[in-house]
Design a protein around this motif. Structure first.
Motif, PDB file in Angstrom:
ATOM      1  N   HIS A 308       0.835  -1.206   0.000  1.00 11.68           N
ATOM      2  CA  HIS A 308       0.000   0.000   0.000  1.00 11.68           C
ATOM      3  C   HIS A 308       0.867   1.252   0.000  1.00 11.68           C
ATOM      4  N   HIS A 309       0.195   2.407   0.072  1.00 17.89           N
ATOM      5  CA  HIS A 309       0.853   3.702  -0.115  1.00 17.89           C
ATOM      6  C   HIS A 309       1.313   4.345   1.176  1.00 17.89           C
ATOM      7  N   GLY A 310       0.978   3.783   2.322  1.00 16.08           N
ATOM      8  CA  GLY A 310       1.430   4.348   3.582  1.00 16.08           C
ATOM      9  C   GLY A 310       0.449   5.281   4.249  1.00 16.08           C
ATOM     10  N   VAL A 316      -2.236   1.119  10.175  1.00 18.90           N
ATOM     11  CA  VAL A 316      -2.633   0.609  11.484  1.00 18.90           C
ATOM     12  C   VAL A 316      -3.571  -0.589  11.357  1.00 18.90           C
ATOM     13  N   THR A 317      -4.413  -0.611  10.322  1.00 23.16           N
ATOM     14  CA  THR A 317      -5.318  -1.751  10.145  1.00 23.16           C
ATOM     15  C   THR A 317      -4.531  -3.009   9.791  1.00 23.16           C
ATOM     16  N   ALA A 318      -3.540  -2.877   8.902  1.00 23.55           N
ATOM     17  CA  ALA A 318      -2.688  -4.020   8.575  1.00 23.55           C
ATOM     18  C   ALA A 318      -1.895  -4.470   9.787  1.00 23.55           C
ATOM     19  N   ALA A 319      -1.387  -3.506  10.559  1.00 26.59           N
ATOM     20  CA  ALA A 319      -0.608  -3.851  11.751  1.00 26.59           C
ATOM     21  C   ALA A 319      -1.478  -4.580  12.772  1.00 26.59           C
ATOM     22  N   ARG A 320      -2.688  -4.106  12.994  1.00 29.85           N
ATOM     23  CA  ARG A 320      -3.583  -4.760  13.946  1.00 29.85           C
ATOM     24  C   ARG A 320      -3.920  -6.184  13.503  1.00 29.85           C
ATOM     25  N   ALA A 321      -3.966  -6.406  12.190  1.00 30.36           N
ATOM     26  CA  ALA A 321      -4.281  -7.730  11.661  1.00 30.36           C
ATOM     27  C   ALA A 321      -3.083  -8.669  11.679  1.00 30.36           C
ATOM     28  N   GLY A 322      -1.899  -8.155  12.037  1.00 35.24           N
ATOM     29  CA  GLY A 322      -0.696  -8.982  12.037  1.00 35.24           C
ATOM     30  C   GLY A 322      -0.181  -9.289  10.654  1.00 35.24           C
ATOM     31  N   ALA A 323      -0.502  -8.422   9.676  1.00 39.02           N
ATOM     32  CA  ALA A 323      -0.094  -8.656   8.290  1.00 39.02           C
ATOM     33  C   ALA A 323       1.204  -7.907   7.978  1.00 39.02           C
ATOM     34  N   PRO A 324       2.209  -8.567   7.419  1.00 39.30           N
ATOM     35  CA  PRO A 324       3.407  -7.856   6.950  1.00 39.30           C
ATOM     36  C   PRO A 324       3.033  -6.846   5.863  1.00 39.30           C
ATOM     37  N   GLN A 325       3.862  -5.807   5.723  1.00 39.70           N
ATOM     38  CA  GLN A 325       3.504  -4.716   4.814  1.00 39.70           C
ATOM     39  C   GLN A 325       4.668  -4.329   3.908  1.00 39.70           C
ATOM     40  N   VAL A 326       4.344  -4.020   2.660  1.00 39.68           N
ATOM     41  CA  VAL A 326       5.270  -3.354   1.748  1.00 39.68           C
ATOM     42  C   VAL A 326       4.668  -1.975   1.481  1.00 39.68           C
ATOM     43  N   VAL A 327       5.383  -0.926   1.864  1.00 40.33           N
ATOM     44  CA  VAL A 327       4.872   0.428   1.708  1.00 40.33           C
ATOM     45  C   VAL A 327       5.637   1.134   0.599  1.00 40.33           C
ATOM     46  N   VAL A 328       4.893   1.586  -0.409  1.00 39.18           N
ATOM     47  CA  VAL A 328       5.459   2.377  -1.504  1.00 39.18           C
ATOM     48  C   VAL A 328       4.825   3.757  -1.381  1.00 39.18           C
ATOM     49  N   PRO A 329       5.404   4.648  -0.556  1.00 39.15           N
ATOM     50  CA  PRO A 329       4.709   5.889  -0.213  1.00 39.15           C
ATOM     51  C   PRO A 329       4.717   6.904  -1.337  1.00 39.15           C
ATOM     52  N   LEU A 330       3.600   7.623  -1.488  1.00 35.08           N
ATOM     53  CA  LEU A 330       3.622   8.848  -2.261  1.00 35.08           C
ATOM     54  C   LEU A 330       4.384   9.875  -1.427  1.00 35.08           C
ATOM     55  N   GLN A 331       5.077  10.776  -2.075  1.00 36.21           N
ATOM     56  CA  GLN A 331       5.907  11.727  -1.339  1.00 36.21           C
ATOM     57  C   GLN A 331       5.079  12.928  -0.894  1.00 36.21           C
ATOM     58  N   LEU A 332       4.147  12.657   0.006  1.00 28.99           N
ATOM     59  CA  LEU A 332       3.347  13.720   0.580  1.00 28.99           C
ATOM     60  C   LEU A 332       2.821  13.286   1.933  1.00 28.99           C
ATOM     61  N   ALA A 333       2.502  14.299   2.744  1.00 29.94           N
ATOM     62  CA  ALA A 333       1.883  14.096   4.050  1.00 29.94           C
ATOM     63  C   ALA A 333       2.664  13.069   4.880  1.00 29.94           C
ATOM     64  N   ASP A 334       1.937  12.149   5.520  1.00 27.41           N
ATOM     65  CA  ASP A 334       2.586  11.211   6.442  1.00 27.41           C
ATOM     66  C   ASP A 334       2.938   9.878   5.801  1.00 27.41           C
ATOM     67  N   PRO A 336       5.503   8.861   3.815  1.00 25.30           N
ATOM     68  CA  PRO A 336       6.886   8.405   4.059  1.00 25.30           C
ATOM     69  C   PRO A 336       7.147   8.049   5.522  1.00 25.30           C
ATOM     70  N   TYR A 337       6.491   8.757   6.431  1.00 20.23           N
ATOM     71  CA  TYR A 337       6.681   8.456   7.854  1.00 20.23           C
ATOM     72  C   TYR A 337       6.203   7.050   8.170  1.00 20.23           C
ATOM     73  N   TRP A 338       5.006   6.686   7.709  1.00 20.07           N
ATOM     74  CA  TRP A 338       4.498   5.352   8.017  1.00 20.07           C
ATOM     75  C   TRP A 338       5.335   4.270   7.331  1.00 20.07           C
ATOM     76  N   ALA A 339       5.869   4.570   6.162  1.00 19.06           N
ATOM     77  CA  ALA A 339       6.787   3.615   5.525  1.00 19.06           C
ATOM     78  C   ALA A 339       8.011   3.400   6.406  1.00 19.06           C
ATOM     79  N   SER A 340       8.532   4.491   6.964  1.00 15.92           N
ATOM     80  CA  SER A 340       9.722   4.364   7.812  1.00 15.92           C
ATOM     81  C   SER A 340       9.410   3.599   9.088  1.00 15.92           C
ATOM     82  N   ARG A 341       8.188   3.752   9.617  1.00 16.36           N
ATOM     83  CA  ARG A 341       7.827   3.029  10.831  1.00 16.36           C
ATOM     84  C   ARG A 341       7.710   1.522  10.568  1.00 16.36           C
ATOM     85  N   VAL A 342       7.132   1.154   9.436  1.00 21.70           N
ATOM     86  CA  VAL A 342       7.034  -0.267   9.083  1.00 21.70           C
ATOM     87  C   VAL A 342       8.431  -0.880   8.980  1.00 21.70           C
ATOM     88  N   ALA A 343       9.351  -0.145   8.353  1.00 22.52           N
ATOM     89  CA  ALA A 343      10.719  -0.647   8.225  1.00 22.52           C
ATOM     90  C   ALA A 343      11.412  -0.709   9.580  1.00 22.52           C
TER      91      ALA A 343
END
Length: 401
Positions: A308-310, A316-334, A336-343
């Motif tokens: 997803h895009h981050g 948070v929904t993926a995290a609550r479900a216990g699902a691993p994530q690949v984040v390809v963030p658009l370069q706006l708003a938060d 990139p931050y959520w991508a960095s948190r997943v990593a």
């Protein structure tokens, strides 16, 4: 007791306030909401008995093109939005005891609350949106990218960008309301006691001198809608697929396609969410299925991973479900931050869409499908349980009492 909630943006901006509205109503508080006039938001609020006060143009119209609008268009939208808020907010706030505004776009909200003599609460959905020496400001499309050597200097330049757009018109409106001018528009909107509607396990606030932040946890509602029959049949027909979706965002034209190809190349099934971009990459093969709007809370526990895009809500929904994530963030708003948190939490991979190679995608898919990544994601999910909307509703209700 009556509260006005206000935000402007995509579904990820509106849904958290919907959750707060529901929790407030459970406490006997009357609620109305200022939000974009998009049909899906109007239906959502009407179904919950919450009055919608439409503000601004439909967001879906603004998001139709690839990426974000031009800098000139964004400057015009922001100026028009400020005027619209000062036209609409005073009547919307009439009879209210508090105004809760979400997002920096709510430039007029504090001034209107001040003129009405009611409580004002600013909230945001990610720590990166609040000034801190621990992180740089989020990307703000349409404004010059600040360049400095440290985070606090970057936040200072960020404040200058916000002032350049808003200080003169904001102070003009404040003067018409008999209010004194403000010098720092961004910090005026944020206030010195903002709320952070983000899960502390996933994205904790680290503290900043002079800023008293209340972190409530993420605002969401249980969504127990059953999955459509055809989707359930696809899920039952084989191993858990990898979900690919970008929500209200329009990704770069080939990112979704390349992600699907990378997943298929490793022998995994794919579930593509059409989203606002209308993605449909299933073709005529039976290992890929395209789906419209469904309950992510029901779906994500049944997928192998989430691409997803981050967005804050998807993360948070993926995290609550216990699902691993690949984040390809658009370069706006938060994003990139959520991508960095997943990593940083080691529950997936963060990729840069601007420099993304097929090898990057292959490695990311292998990473999130590894058993050890799944184990870490499930362990993280077991720790996320705070009902942030209920916490925030109680805090506001007690303060108003």
């Amino acid at each position: 007791m009556r509260v006005l909630l206000s935000t402007y943006g995509t579904r990820g901006d509106v849904e958290p306030l919907v959750a707060l509205a529901v929790r407030l109503r459970e406490l006997g508080v009357q609620v109305r909401m200022c939000a974009p006039p998009d049909e899906e938001f109007a239906r959502r609020l009407a179904g919950l008995g919450v009055d919608l006060v439409p503000v601004g143009p439909p967001v879906k119209e603004l998001m139709r093109g690839a990426g974000v609008p031009s800098a000139a268009d964004l400057a015009r939208y922001r100026a028009e939005m400020l005027d619209a808020q000062f036209d609409i907010f005073p009547a919307a706030a009439d009879g209210c005891d508090a105004l809760v505004a979400a997002g920096l776009a709510q430039i007029a909200a504090r001034s209107v609350a001040e003129a009405a003599g009611i409580r004002y609460v600013y909230t945001c959905y990610a720590a990166v949106n609040l000034p801190s020496p621990y992180h740089a400001p989020p990307p703000r499309p349409g404004w010059p990218e600040p360049a400095a050597s440290d985070n606090l200097a970057l936040w200072g330049l960020d404040a200058e960008n916000v002032n350049a757009q808003f200080r003169e018109p904001l102070n003009g409106h404040r003067a018409s309301l008999g209010l004194p001018p403000v010098d720092n528009v961004r910090d005026h909107v944020y206030s010195d006691r903002p709320w952070l509607a983000a899960d502390p396990v996933l994205g904790a606030w680290r503290g900043t001198p002079g800023l008293d932040v209340t972190q409530t946890g993420a605002w969401f509602l249980p969504d127990e809608r059953p999955l459509p029959a055809d989707l359930s049949a696809f899920l039952d027909a084989g191993t858990p697929p990898v979900y690919v979706g970008f929500g209200s965002m329009t990704p770069a034209p080939d990112i979704a396609r390349r992600a699907v190809e990378a997943i298929r190349a490793q022998g995994h099934r794919v579930l593509v969410s059409r989203g606002w971009a209308g993605l449909d990459l299933a073709g005529d093969r039976d290992d890929c299925f395209a789906v419209g709007e469904v309950s992510h809370q029901s779906l994500f526990p049944r997928v192998a991973a989430v691409v997803h895009h981050g967005g804050a809500g998807t993360t948070v929904t993926a995290a609550r479900a216990g699902a691993p994530q690949v984040v390809v963030p658009l370069q706006l708003a938060d994003n990139p931050y959520w991508a960095s948190r997943v990593a940083a939490l080691d529950v997936g991979a963060a990729l840069d869409g601007a420099t993304l190679t097929d090898d990057d995608l292959d490695v990311a898919v292998k990473t999130v499908l590894a058993p050890q990544t799944r184990a870490r994601a499930e362990a993280l999910g077991a720790r996320i349980h705070t009902d942030g909307a209920a916490v925030a509703a109680r805090l506001l209700h007690e303060a108003l009492r």
